[in-house]
Design a protein around this motif. Structure first.
Motif, PDB file in Angstrom:
ATOM      1  N   GLY A  31       0.813  -1.206   0.000  1.00 27.11           N
ATOM      2  CA  GLY A  31       0.000   0.000   0.000  1.00 27.11           C
ATOM      3  C   GLY A  31       0.847   1.256   0.000  1.00 27.11           C
ATOM      4  O   GLY A  31       0.550   2.226  -0.714  1.00 27.11           O
ATOM      5  N   LEU A  32       1.930   1.246   0.787  1.00 28.07           N
ATOM      6  CA  LEU A  32       2.848   2.388   0.798  1.00 28.07           C
ATOM      7  C   LEU A  32       3.491   2.581  -0.568  1.00 28.07           C
ATOM      8  O   LEU A  32       3.625   3.705  -1.054  1.00 28.07           O
ATOM      9  CB  LEU A  32       3.927   2.179   1.864  1.00 28.07           C
ATOM     10  N   TYR A  33       3.902   1.477  -1.190  1.00 28.54           N
ATOM     11  CA  TYR A  33       4.536   1.561  -2.510  1.00 28.54           C
ATOM     12  C   TYR A  33       3.570   2.140  -3.539  1.00 28.54           C
ATOM     13  O   TYR A  33       3.945   2.995  -4.354  1.00 28.54           O
ATOM     14  CB  TYR A  33       5.012   0.182  -2.946  1.00 28.54           C
ATOM     15  N   PHE A  34       2.328   1.687  -3.512  1.00 26.37           N
ATOM     16  CA  PHE A  34       1.340   2.173  -4.475  1.00 26.37           C
ATOM     17  C   PHE A  34       1.090   3.675  -4.318  1.00 26.37           C
ATOM     18  O   PHE A  34       0.922   4.393  -5.305  1.00 26.37           O
ATOM     19  CB  PHE A  34       0.014   1.420  -4.311  1.00 26.37           C
ATOM     20  N   THR A  35       1.038   4.139  -3.067  1.00 24.44           N
ATOM     21  CA  THR A  35       0.723   5.547  -2.837  1.00 24.44           C
ATOM     22  C   THR A  35       1.908   6.475  -3.102  1.00 24.44           C
ATOM     23  O   THR A  35       1.715   7.671  -3.310  1.00 24.44           O
ATOM     24  CB  THR A  35       0.246   5.772  -1.387  1.00 24.44           C
ATOM     25  N   TRP A  36       3.131   5.913  -3.108  1.00 30.45           N
ATOM     26  CA  TRP A  36       4.319   6.741  -3.309  1.00 30.45           C
ATOM     27  C   TRP A  36       4.891   6.635  -4.715  1.00 30.45           C
ATOM     28  O   TRP A  36       5.962   7.184  -4.994  1.00 30.45           O
ATOM     29  CB  TRP A  36       5.396   6.368  -2.295  1.00 30.45           C
ATOM     30  N   THR A  37       4.231   5.948  -5.613  1.00 34.57           N
ATOM     31  CA  THR A  37       4.726   5.809  -6.979  1.00 34.57           C
ATOM     32  C   THR A  37       3.820   6.528  -7.967  1.00 34.57           C
ATOM     33  O   THR A  37       2.623   6.674  -7.741  1.00 34.57           O
ATOM     34  CB  THR A  37       4.812   4.320  -7.390  1.00 34.57           C
ATOM     35  N   ASP A  38       4.433   6.953  -9.064  1.00 32.82           N
ATOM     36  CA  ASP A  38       3.715   7.626 -10.143  1.00 32.82           C
ATOM     37  C   ASP A  38       3.267   6.568 -11.155  1.00 32.82           C
ATOM     38  O   ASP A  38       4.104   5.879 -11.749  1.00 32.82           O
ATOM     39  CB  ASP A  38       4.639   8.650 -10.808  1.00 32.82           C
ATOM     40  N   LEU A  39       1.962   6.447 -11.363  1.00 33.42           N
ATOM     41  CA  LEU A  39       1.451   5.412 -12.265  1.00 33.42           C
ATOM     42  C   LEU A  39       1.934   5.605 -13.702  1.00 33.42           C
ATOM     43  O   LEU A  39       2.102   4.631 -14.434  1.00 33.42           O
ATOM     44  CB  LEU A  39      -0.080   5.390 -12.225  1.00 33.42           C
ATOM     45  N   ASP A  40       2.141   6.846 -14.119  1.00 29.21           N
ATOM     46  CA  ASP A  40       2.652   7.083 -15.469  1.00 29.21           C
ATOM     47  C   ASP A  40       4.043   6.471 -15.629  1.00 29.21           C
ATOM     48  O   ASP A  40       4.378   5.926 -16.689  1.00 29.21           O
ATOM     49  CB  ASP A  40       2.712   8.586 -15.765  1.00 29.21           C
ATOM     50  N   GLU A  41       4.852   6.541 -14.577  1.00 26.47           N
ATOM     51  CA  GLU A  41       6.174   5.923 -14.627  1.00 26.47           C
ATOM     52  C   GLU A  41       6.069   4.405 -14.586  1.00 26.47           C
ATOM     53  O   GLU A  41       6.834   3.705 -15.251  1.00 26.47           O
ATOM     54  CB  GLU A  41       7.030   6.427 -13.466  1.00 26.47           C
ATOM     55  N   ILE A  42       5.128   3.897 -13.807  1.00 20.31           N
ATOM     56  CA  ILE A  42       4.916   2.441 -13.780  1.00 20.31           C
ATOM     57  C   ILE A  42       4.492   1.955 -15.160  1.00 20.31           C
ATOM     58  O   ILE A  42       4.928   0.881 -15.613  1.00 20.31           O
ATOM     59  CB  ILE A  42       3.862   2.066 -12.726  1.00 20.31           C
ATOM     60  N   HIS A  43       3.667   2.712 -15.837  1.00 24.74           N
ATOM     61  CA  HIS A  43       3.233   2.338 -17.194  1.00 24.74           C
ATOM     62  C   HIS A  43       4.377   2.447 -18.203  1.00 24.74           C
ATOM     63  O   HIS A  43       4.281   1.893 -19.304  1.00 24.74           O
ATOM     64  CB  HIS A  43       2.085   3.233 -17.643  1.00 24.74           C
ATOM     65  N   GLY A  44       5.445   3.166 -17.841  1.00 21.19           N
ATOM     66  CA  GLY A  44       6.596   3.281 -18.738  1.00 21.19           C
ATOM     67  C   GLY A  44       6.517   4.447 -19.706  1.00 21.19           C
ATOM     68  O   GLY A  44       7.253   4.466 -20.704  1.00 21.19           O
ATOM     69  N   TRP A 177       8.295  -4.721  -9.955  1.00 23.22           N
ATOM     70  CA  TRP A 177       8.118  -4.585  -8.513  1.00 23.22           C
ATOM     71  C   TRP A 177       6.660  -4.303  -8.180  1.00 23.22           C
ATOM     72  O   TRP A 177       6.098  -4.878  -7.236  1.00 23.22           O
ATOM     73  CB  TRP A 177       8.998  -3.447  -7.980  1.00 23.22           C
ATOM     74  N   PHE A 178       6.048  -3.421  -8.950  1.00 24.83           N
ATOM     75  CA  PHE A 178       4.634  -3.094  -8.753  1.00 24.83           C
ATOM     76  C   PHE A 178       3.786  -4.344  -8.924  1.00 24.83           C
ATOM     77  O   PHE A 178       2.874  -4.612  -8.130  1.00 24.83           O
ATOM     78  CB  PHE A 178       4.210  -2.023  -9.767  1.00 24.83           C
ATOM     79  N   ASP A 179       4.085  -5.124  -9.952  1.00 22.55           N
ATOM     80  CA  ASP A 179       3.319  -6.334 -10.239  1.00 22.55           C
ATOM     81  C   ASP A 179       3.452  -7.354  -9.116  1.00 22.55           C
ATOM     82  O   ASP A 179       2.471  -7.988  -8.709  1.00 22.55           O
ATOM     83  CB  ASP A 179       3.799  -6.929 -11.565  1.00 22.55           C
ATOM     84  N   PHE A 180       4.671  -7.525  -8.595  1.00 23.03           N
ATOM     85  CA  PHE A 180       4.889  -8.467  -7.506  1.00 23.03           C
ATOM     86  C   PHE A 180       4.130  -8.023  -6.246  1.00 23.03           C
ATOM     87  O   PHE A 180       3.456  -8.838  -5.591  1.00 23.03           O
ATOM     88  CB  PHE A 180       6.387  -8.582  -7.199  1.00 23.03           C
ATOM     89  N   LEU A 181       4.224  -6.751  -5.907  1.00 16.89           N
ATOM     90  CA  LEU A 181       3.542  -6.245  -4.720  1.00 16.89           C
ATOM     91  C   LEU A 181       2.024  -6.280  -4.892  1.00 16.89           C
ATOM     92  O   LEU A 181       1.287  -6.477  -3.929  1.00 16.89           O
ATOM     93  CB  LEU A 181       4.011  -4.820  -4.411  1.00 16.89           C
ATOM     94  N   TRP A 182       1.566  -6.085  -6.131  1.00 16.04           N
ATOM     95  CA  TRP A 182       0.131  -6.206  -6.396  1.00 16.04           C
ATOM     96  C   TRP A 182      -0.339  -7.634  -6.133  1.00 16.04           C
ATOM     97  O   TRP A 182      -1.422  -7.858  -5.601  1.00 16.04           O
ATOM     98  CB  TRP A 182      -0.177  -5.797  -7.836  1.00 16.04           C
ATOM     99  N   MET A 183       0.496  -8.608  -6.484  1.00 19.57           N
ATOM    100  CA  MET A 183       0.160 -10.014  -6.216  1.00 19.57           C
ATOM    101  C   MET A 183       0.027 -10.253  -4.719  1.00 19.57           C
ATOM    102  O   MET A 183      -0.922 -10.915  -4.262  1.00 19.57           O
ATOM    103  CB  MET A 183       1.244 -10.922  -6.801  1.00 19.57           C
ATOM    104  N   THR A 184       0.972  -9.717  -3.913  1.00 16.93           N
ATOM    105  CA  THR A 184       0.887  -9.908  -2.466  1.00 16.93           C
ATOM    106  C   THR A 184      -0.287  -9.130  -1.881  1.00 16.93           C
ATOM    107  O   THR A 184      -0.828  -9.521  -0.846  1.00 16.93           O
ATOM    108  CB  THR A 184       2.182  -9.458  -1.778  1.00 16.93           C
TER     109      THR A 184
END
Length: 237
Positions: A31-44, A177-184
């Protein structure tokens, strides 16, 4: 409340805490990772060049299509500056010559990726994928595809549709990393995408029981302390 009841409440709370404690930690970290990351950067998006302006083709080229072809859908596409019609989601036809294009070659896929990915990233190697596993980073999308790997610490990969040349997506280190944490977070350890699975429902109930037993234990122990204080004050009197 009797002593035995307090003992069982405390024991239940303790073992429930051990059972779901690790999962609570994963939920908190993800949850912390999701809130501190920019989704545009995750999308590449920061790896991509800006899309070029609109292109057009002479509409008379439509006459080149076979009169015997039954057309249900048609889309105009540009592959390396060449115009094609994507017909019935299955066939590429050159807009100028009317020739059928059966596949996207490796060199064409590399060129398409090269035009979309920023020049600072150099192509390392290319793979042709006809199938992917449930945990693959390109899972759930149309196959076959060309996988274009790039040099760099980001482990950047681009995916090009092998039938129509569409630039599908990019994957990189932070996305993984986002994908792995989303799985957990979802507790879907098979496909990673089902947020209504039995496991997460069970742990949600266990979590509710743990919190409830904690409140109950607090209430019971507080009530006992009050009784002890009351008895002490009476003895002093």
């Amino acid at each position: 409340m009797r002593k035995n009841n307090k003992y069982y409440i405390r024991k239940t709370h303790r073992y429930l805490g051990v059972l779901i404690g690790i999962q609570f930690l994963f939920w908190t970290i993800s949850g912390l990772y999701f809130t501190w990351t920019d989704l545009d950067e995750i999308h590449g998006d920061h790896f991509l060049e800006e899309a070029s302006g609109k292109k057009s083709v002479n509409s008379q080229s439509l006459n080149l299509l076979s009169d015997t072809m039954e057309i249900h859908s048609m889309e105009l596409k540009f592959l390396n500056q060449e115009a094609y019609y994507w017909v019935n989601d299955s066939v590429l036809i050159h807009a100028e010559s009317g020739k059928l294009k059966t596949k996207i070659t490796e060199e064409e896929a590399k060129s398409i990726a090269r035009n979309r990915i920023k020049a600072e990233y150099q192509i390392k190697n290319v793979n042709f994928l006809t199938e992917t596993g449930a945990h693959h980073e390109f899972r759930g999308r149309k196959l076959p595809v060309w996988q274009i790997k790039f040099d760099g610490a980001e482990s950047l990969k681009a995916y090009i549709d092998a039938k129509n040349g569409d630039f599908q997506t990019v994957r990189h280190r932070d996305w993984r990393w986002f994908d792995f944490l989303w799985m957990t977070h979802t507790m879907d350890y098979e496909t990673r995408d089902d947020f209504n699975n039995t496991l997460i429902r069970a742990f949600s109930v266990f979590g509710l029981l743990t919190v409830s037993s904690g409140f109950l234990l607090f209430f019971v122990t507080t009530k006992r302390k009050r009784k002890k204080k009351s008895k002490k004050s009476q003895k002093k009197d």
